[in-house]
Write a protein that holds these residues in place. Structure first.
Motif, PDB file in Angstrom:
ATOM      1  N   ASP A   9      -4.091  -8.164  -2.236  1.00  0.00           N
ATOM      2  CA  ASP A   9      -2.981  -7.137  -2.031  1.00  0.00           C
ATOM      3  C   ASP A   9      -1.386  -8.392  -1.311  1.00  0.00           C
ATOM      4  O   ASP A   9      -0.459  -7.016  -1.340  1.00  0.00           O
ATOM      5  CB  ASP A   9      -3.817  -6.036  -1.670  1.00  0.00           C
ATOM      6  N   ASP A  66       8.779   5.799  -5.209  1.00  0.00           N
ATOM      7  CA  ASP A  66       7.747   7.054  -5.457  1.00  0.00           C
ATOM      8  C   ASP A  66       8.250   8.122  -6.282  1.00  0.00           C
ATOM      9  O   ASP A  66       7.999   9.242  -6.397  1.00  0.00           O
ATOM     10  CB  ASP A  66       7.825   8.202  -3.718  1.00  0.00           C
ATOM     11  N   TYR A 101      -6.165  -9.833 -10.741  1.00  0.00           N
ATOM     12  CA  TYR A 101      -6.617  -9.587  -9.694  1.00  0.00           C
ATOM     13  C   TYR A 101      -8.371 -10.092 -10.519  1.00  0.00           C
ATOM     14  O   TYR A 101      -8.934 -10.538  -9.098  1.00  0.00           O
ATOM     15  CB  TYR A 101      -7.220  -7.820  -9.706  1.00  0.00           C
ATOM     16  N   LEU A 108       2.584  -0.886  -9.683  1.00  0.00           N
ATOM     17  CA  LEU A 108       2.244  -2.353  -9.446  1.00  0.00           C
ATOM     18  C   LEU A 108       1.152  -3.070 -10.745  1.00  0.00           C
ATOM     19  O   LEU A 108       1.292  -4.007 -11.295  1.00  0.00           O
ATOM     20  CB  LEU A 108       0.805  -2.079  -8.594  1.00  0.00           C
ATOM     21  N   GLN A 109       1.037  -1.513 -11.624  1.00  0.00           N
ATOM     22  CA  GLN A 109       0.225  -2.500 -12.663  1.00  0.00           C
ATOM     23  C   GLN A 109       1.396  -2.581 -14.025  1.00  0.00           C
ATOM     24  O   GLN A 109       1.115  -3.035 -14.439  1.00  0.00           O
ATOM     25  CB  GLN A 109      -0.408  -0.772 -12.895  1.00  0.00           C
ATOM     26  N   LYS A 169       0.736   3.061  -7.098  1.00  0.00           N
ATOM     27  CA  LYS A 169      -0.070   2.683  -8.495  1.00  0.00           C
ATOM     28  C   LYS A 169       0.167   2.059  -9.196  1.00  0.00           C
ATOM     29  O   LYS A 169       0.115   0.525 -10.439  1.00  0.00           O
ATOM     30  CB  LYS A 169      -1.240   3.009  -7.936  1.00  0.00           C
ATOM     31  N   ARG A 170       1.135   2.957  -9.894  1.00  0.00           N
ATOM     32  CA  ARG A 170       1.636   2.610 -11.464  1.00  0.00           C
ATOM     33  C   ARG A 170       3.115   1.738 -11.745  1.00  0.00           C
ATOM     34  O   ARG A 170       2.566   1.130 -12.320  1.00  0.00           O
ATOM     35  CB  ARG A 170       1.844   3.705 -12.216  1.00  0.00           C
ATOM     36  N   ASN A 189       0.925  -1.024  -0.280  1.00  0.00           N
ATOM     37  CA  ASN A 189       0.055  -0.401   0.391  1.00  0.00           C
ATOM     38  C   ASN A 189       0.932   1.590   0.016  1.00  0.00           C
ATOM     39  O   ASN A 189       0.632   2.655  -0.077  1.00  0.00           O
ATOM     40  CB  ASN A 189      -0.910  -0.210   1.223  1.00  0.00           C
TER      41      ASN A 189
END
Length: 223
Positions: A149, A181, A79, A67-68, A64-65, A60
């Motif tokens: 996750d 990040d 998923y 993970l994508q 997000k990108r 978390n």
């Protein structure tokens, strides 16, 4: 009767290989060996000590990108499936037959992220029917015991990505000198390109192939 016999035979095989399976519950207490880092008073890094360069980051807290990028490259339906991607397995089987008949092309496996977790944490790289059957049983149990996750977190913190990097956080530092990040989209896509073979996409020795693979990951993300 034939169907019943096949079903009973399959049930026995699953029962037999399940007797000596490793304990998948140990994944719940996963504590990876991370680097010891020594900093100066001003916060600058003085030294690192580790056999494997690794930094644990909760999923978390990952972009997000990023993970994508990995999902797009490694397991598009992560998923959605229950651990085994039957469509991918069928496609891999067709590809296998084509390569065997023509002698051209490359045989590509169809391992989901959950399968890779089962193999990397609990099994060996042995190529055998028995190992694949054990993997399938473990995948089913892992999917029932852990959230998607949680499975993704295990995968992204354990996977080898070259340059003695284990996990995405260590790879980010080793390849780009950045924390997760701080990565650009292109840099995230490059990391997502590495699981299939870091040496094949070395940023200096295989720059052209690395760029092509990174661009392919970007295309998968877009789609």
């Amino acid at each position: 009767m034939v169907f019943l016999g096949c079903a009973l035979g399959l049930a026995y095989v699953i029962y037999d290989i399940s007797k000596d399976l490793p304990d998948y519950k140990q994944l719940a207490t996963y504590e990876p060996k991370v680097m010891t880092r020594i900093h100066a008073a001003d916060g600058s890094l003085l030294a690192e000590y580790a056999q494997e360069r690794r930094l644990f980051v909760p999923v978390n807290q990952m972009p997000k990108r990023l993970l994508q990028a990995f999902i797009s490259a490694e397991d598009k339906t992560f998923y959605e499936h229950g651990g085994l991607d039957w469509q991918g397995i069928a496609a891999a089987a067709v590809r296998y037959a084509q390569v065997k008949m023509t002698g051209r092309g490359q045989i590509v496996g169809a391992s989901t992220i959950t399968q890779q977790v089962a193999k990397n944490f609990l099994l060996t790289n042995e190529r055998s029917i028995t190992r694949k059957l054990k993997e399938a049983v473990l995948v089913e149990r892992i999917e029932q015991a852990f959230s998607k996750d949680q499975i993704l977190e295990l995968y992204l913190n354990e996977i080898f990505l070259g340059l003695n990097s284990y996990g995405v956080a260590a790879a980010s530092l080793n390849y780009f000198g950045k924390s997760l990040d701080q990565l650009s989209l292109e840099e995230m896509a490059y990391l997502g390109a590495l699981p299939k073979g870091p040496n094949n996409y070395h940023p200096f020795k295989q720059k052209e192939r690395a760029t092509e693979r990174r661009n392919w990951v970007l295309l998968q993300m877009k789609e």
